[in-house]
Design an enzyme around this catalytic site. Structure first.
Site, PDB file in Angstrom:
ATOM      1  N   TYR A   1      32.852  33.753  37.325  1.00 37.72           N
ATOM      2  CA  TYR A   1      32.634  32.469  36.643  1.00 37.72           C
ATOM      3  C   TYR A   1      32.313  31.305  37.589  1.00 37.72           C
ATOM      4  O   TYR A   1      32.006  30.202  37.128  1.00 37.72           O
ATOM      5  CB  TYR A   1      33.804  32.127  35.719  1.00 37.72           C
ATOM      6  CG  TYR A   1      33.800  32.893  34.401  1.00 37.72           C
ATOM      7  CD1 TYR A   1      32.768  33.771  34.064  1.00 37.72           C
ATOM      8  CD2 TYR A   1      34.826  32.733  33.478  1.00 37.72           C
ATOM      9  CE1 TYR A   1      32.762  34.466  32.866  1.00 37.72           C
ATOM     10  CE2 TYR A   1      34.819  33.421  32.262  1.00 37.72           C
ATOM     11  CZ  TYR A   1      33.790  34.290  31.964  1.00 37.72           C
ATOM     12  OH  TYR A   1      33.785  34.964  30.773  1.00 37.72           O
TER      13      TYR A   1
ATOM     14  N   SER B   1      38.734  32.160  37.202  1.00 36.78           N
ATOM     15  CA  SER B   1      37.378  31.559  37.224  1.00 36.78           C
ATOM     16  C   SER B   1      36.693  31.539  38.586  1.00 36.78           C
ATOM     17  O   SER B   1      35.541  31.130  38.678  1.00 36.78           O
ATOM     18  CB  SER B   1      37.364  30.126  36.650  1.00 36.78           C
ATOM     19  OG  SER B   1      37.404  30.136  35.245  1.00 36.78           O
TER      20      SER B   1
ATOM     21  N   GLY C   1      35.742  33.977  40.538  1.00 36.36           N
ATOM     22  CA  GLY C   1      34.890  35.118  40.863  1.00 36.36           C
ATOM     23  C   GLY C   1      33.570  34.983  40.113  1.00 36.36           C
ATOM     24  O   GLY C   1      32.742  34.104  40.410  1.00 36.36           O
TER      25      GLY C   1
ATOM     26  N   ASN D   1      37.541  37.414  29.233  1.00 32.79           N
ATOM     27  CA  ASN D   1      36.466  36.645  28.588  1.00 32.79           C
ATOM     28  C   ASN D   1      36.798  36.528  27.104  1.00 32.79           C
ATOM     29  O   ASN D   1      37.741  37.160  26.626  1.00 32.79           O
ATOM     30  CB  ASN D   1      35.092  37.281  28.835  1.00 32.79           C
ATOM     31  CG  ASN D   1      35.019  38.692  28.296  1.00 32.79           C
ATOM     32  OD1 ASN D   1      35.194  38.914  27.094  1.00 32.79           O
ATOM     33  ND2 ASN D   1      34.811  39.675  29.166  1.00 32.79           N
TER      34      ASN D   1
ATOM     35  N   GLY E   1      35.480  42.425  37.659  1.00 34.19           N
ATOM     36  CA  GLY E   1      36.495  41.684  38.399  1.00 34.19           C
ATOM     37  C   GLY E   1      37.912  42.134  38.103  1.00 34.19           C
ATOM     38  O   GLY E   1      38.185  43.324  37.916  1.00 34.19           O
ATOM     39  N   VAL E   2      38.813  41.165  38.048  1.00 34.17           N
ATOM     40  CA  VAL E   2      40.228  41.493  37.844  1.00 34.17           C
ATOM     41  C   VAL E   2      40.448  42.082  36.443  1.00 34.17           C
ATOM     42  O   VAL E   2      41.320  42.939  36.245  1.00 34.17           O
ATOM     43  CB  VAL E   2      41.110  40.251  38.135  1.00 34.17           C
ATOM     44  CG1 VAL E   2      40.941  39.151  37.113  1.00 34.17           C
ATOM     45  CG2 VAL E   2      42.572  40.642  38.274  1.00 34.17           C
ATOM     46  N   ASP E   3      39.662  41.648  35.485  1.00 36.47           N
ATOM     47  CA  ASP E   3      39.732  42.178  34.112  1.00 36.47           C
ATOM     48  C   ASP E   3      39.490  43.691  34.114  1.00 36.47           C
ATOM     49  O   ASP E   3      40.271  44.474  33.544  1.00 36.47           O
ATOM     50  CB  ASP E   3      38.662  41.444  33.277  1.00 36.47           C
ATOM     51  CG  ASP E   3      38.831  41.606  31.778  1.00 36.47           C
ATOM     52  OD1 ASP E   3      39.854  42.160  31.342  1.00 36.47           O
ATOM     53  OD2 ASP E   3      37.921  41.157  31.042  1.00 36.47           O
TER      54      ASP E   3
HETATM   55  N1  AR6 Z   1      43.670  41.522  41.811  1.00 36.77           N
HETATM   56  C1  AR6 Z   1      43.721  40.187  42.003  1.00 36.77           C
HETATM   57  N2  AR6 Z   1      42.626  39.397  42.009  1.00 36.77           N
HETATM   58  C2  AR6 Z   1      41.429  40.004  41.819  1.00 36.77           C
HETATM   59  C3  AR6 Z   1      41.287  41.400  41.601  1.00 36.77           C
HETATM   60  C4  AR6 Z   1      42.487  42.176  41.597  1.00 36.77           C
HETATM   61  N3  AR6 Z   1      42.468  43.487  41.401  1.00 36.77           N
HETATM   62  N4  AR6 Z   1      39.971  41.681  41.442  1.00 36.77           N
HETATM   63  C5  AR6 Z   1      39.300  40.512  41.570  1.00 36.77           C
HETATM   64  N5  AR6 Z   1      40.179  39.504  41.813  1.00 36.77           N
HETATM   65  P1  AR6 Z   1      36.941  37.430  38.310  1.00 36.77           P
HETATM   66  P2  AR6 Z   1      36.473  35.079  36.601  1.00 36.77           P
HETATM   67  C6  AR6 Z   1      39.938  38.051  42.006  1.00 36.77           C
HETATM   68  O1  AR6 Z   1      35.503  37.591  38.579  1.00 36.77           O
HETATM   69  O2  AR6 Z   1      35.767  34.391  37.703  1.00 36.77           O
HETATM   70  C7  AR6 Z   1      35.184  39.459  34.086  1.00 36.77           C
HETATM   71  O3  AR6 Z   1      34.046  40.237  33.859  1.00 36.77           O
HETATM   72  C8  AR6 Z   1      38.563  37.615  42.449  1.00 36.77           C
HETATM   73  O4  AR6 Z   1      38.418  37.759  43.850  1.00 36.77           O
HETATM   74  O5  AR6 Z   1      37.770  38.623  38.059  1.00 36.77           O
HETATM   75  O6  AR6 Z   1      37.524  34.313  35.825  1.00 36.77           O
HETATM   76  C9  AR6 Z   1      35.789  38.917  32.790  1.00 36.77           C
HETATM   77  O7  AR6 Z   1      35.682  39.851  31.727  1.00 36.77           O
HETATM   78  C10 AR6 Z   1      38.585  36.159  42.032  1.00 36.77           C
HETATM   79  O8  AR6 Z   1      39.195  35.361  43.039  1.00 36.77           O
HETATM   80  O9  AR6 Z   1      37.217  36.441  37.048  1.00 36.77           O
HETATM   81  C11 AR6 Z   1      34.968  37.696  32.548  1.00 36.77           C
HETATM   82  O10 AR6 Z   1      33.741  38.005  31.923  1.00 36.77           O
HETATM   83  C12 AR6 Z   1      39.507  36.131  40.806  1.00 36.77           C
HETATM   84  O11 AR6 Z   1      40.135  37.417  40.765  1.00 36.77           O
HETATM   85  C13 AR6 Z   1      34.704  37.165  33.939  1.00 36.77           C
HETATM   86  O12 AR6 Z   1      34.812  38.300  34.801  1.00 36.77           O
HETATM   87  C14 AR6 Z   1      38.763  35.906  39.509  1.00 36.77           C
HETATM   88  O13 AR6 Z   1      37.522  36.617  39.542  1.00 36.77           O
HETATM   89  C15 AR6 Z   1      35.746  36.167  34.369  1.00 36.77           C
HETATM   90  O14 AR6 Z   1      35.374  35.616  35.600  1.00 36.77           O
END
Ligand code: AR6
Length: 176
Positions: free
Chosen positions: A126, A122, A124, A25, A33-35
């Site tokens: 987002y 984006s 997850g 973010n 999430g992945v972050d």
């Molecule tokens: N490895 C690979 N993919 C993953 C993992 C992992 N360990 N964990 C989740 N995913 P998201 P966004 C996938 O929510 O939508 C955070 O709080 C997940 O299934 O991680 O871009 C940041 O700080 C999804 O398909 O990211 C921001 O505030 C993809 O990763 C916000 O979330 C992205 O999901 C960003 O939201």
């Protein structure tokens, strides 16, 4: 030499590549999430680098990318990019998501990085619709590689959930 595009099902923190990409973010201070997974597995060195970047430039704008150490992870670098929040599709989300992939690859090429693993940015927290996001990701990566041949050896799309995995497999099997 053309870039190999791969689809992987799993956890991006386990990838042994030059750079994994974080769906961060604008604060660069971590999140869910992945972050969250990347910061947890990589340890505090990643956050330290993020804070240095914040001190210099005040975070990271949507669609932009910055690079840090990968700390304890098997990858060498983390490239943090900030995807758009889905707001219905009429707020420039498509271009902003495309910028994430393009600016990440630009930074990778500048650093001499040869192998990159992307999460499904984006899609997850987002809320970006997965099918549309996969199309943007694949089209942008293909266009970039066509314009910069031979610069990157391998790009992996790492899909955490079954739906994304199936979508990427389907879309990539048509046109490689
Ligand atoms: N490895 C690979 N993919 C993953 C993992 C992992 N360990 N964990 C989740 N995913 P998201 P966004 C996938 O929510 O939508 C955070 O709080 C997940 O299934 O991680 O871009 C940041 O700080 C999804 O398909 O990211 C921001 O505030 C993809 O990763 C916000 O979330 C992205 O999901 C960003 O939201």
């Amino acid at each position: 030499m053309s870039t190999q595009l791969k689809v992987v099902r799993g956890d991006i923190t386990q990838m042994t590549v030059d750079a994994i990409v974080n769906a961060a973010n604008t604060s660069l201070l971590g999140g869910g999430g992945v972050d969250g997974a990347i910061h947890r597995a990589g340890g505090p060195a990643i956050l330290e680098d993020c804070k240095k970047i914040r001190n210099k430039q005040g975070g990271c704008a949507v669609g932009e990318a910055v690079i840090t150490t990968a700390g304890k992870l098997p990858a060498t670098y983390v490239i943090h990019t900030v995807g758009p929040v889905w707001q219905g599709g009429h707020k420039g989300e498509r271009d902003l998501l495309s910028n994430c992939y393009r600016n990440t690859l630009t930074l990778a090429v500048e650093q001499g990085i040869r192998t990159v693993a992307f999460p499904n940015i984006s899609t997850g927290i987002y809320g970006y619709p997965k099918e549309e996001a996969a199309t943007v990701a694949i089209d942008t990566v293909r266009d970039y590689m066509a314009a910069h041949p031979g610069r990157i050896e391998e790009i992996s799309f790492v899909c955490f959930d079954e739906e994304n995995y199936r979508l990427y497999q389907k879309k990539l099997s048509y046109a490689i």
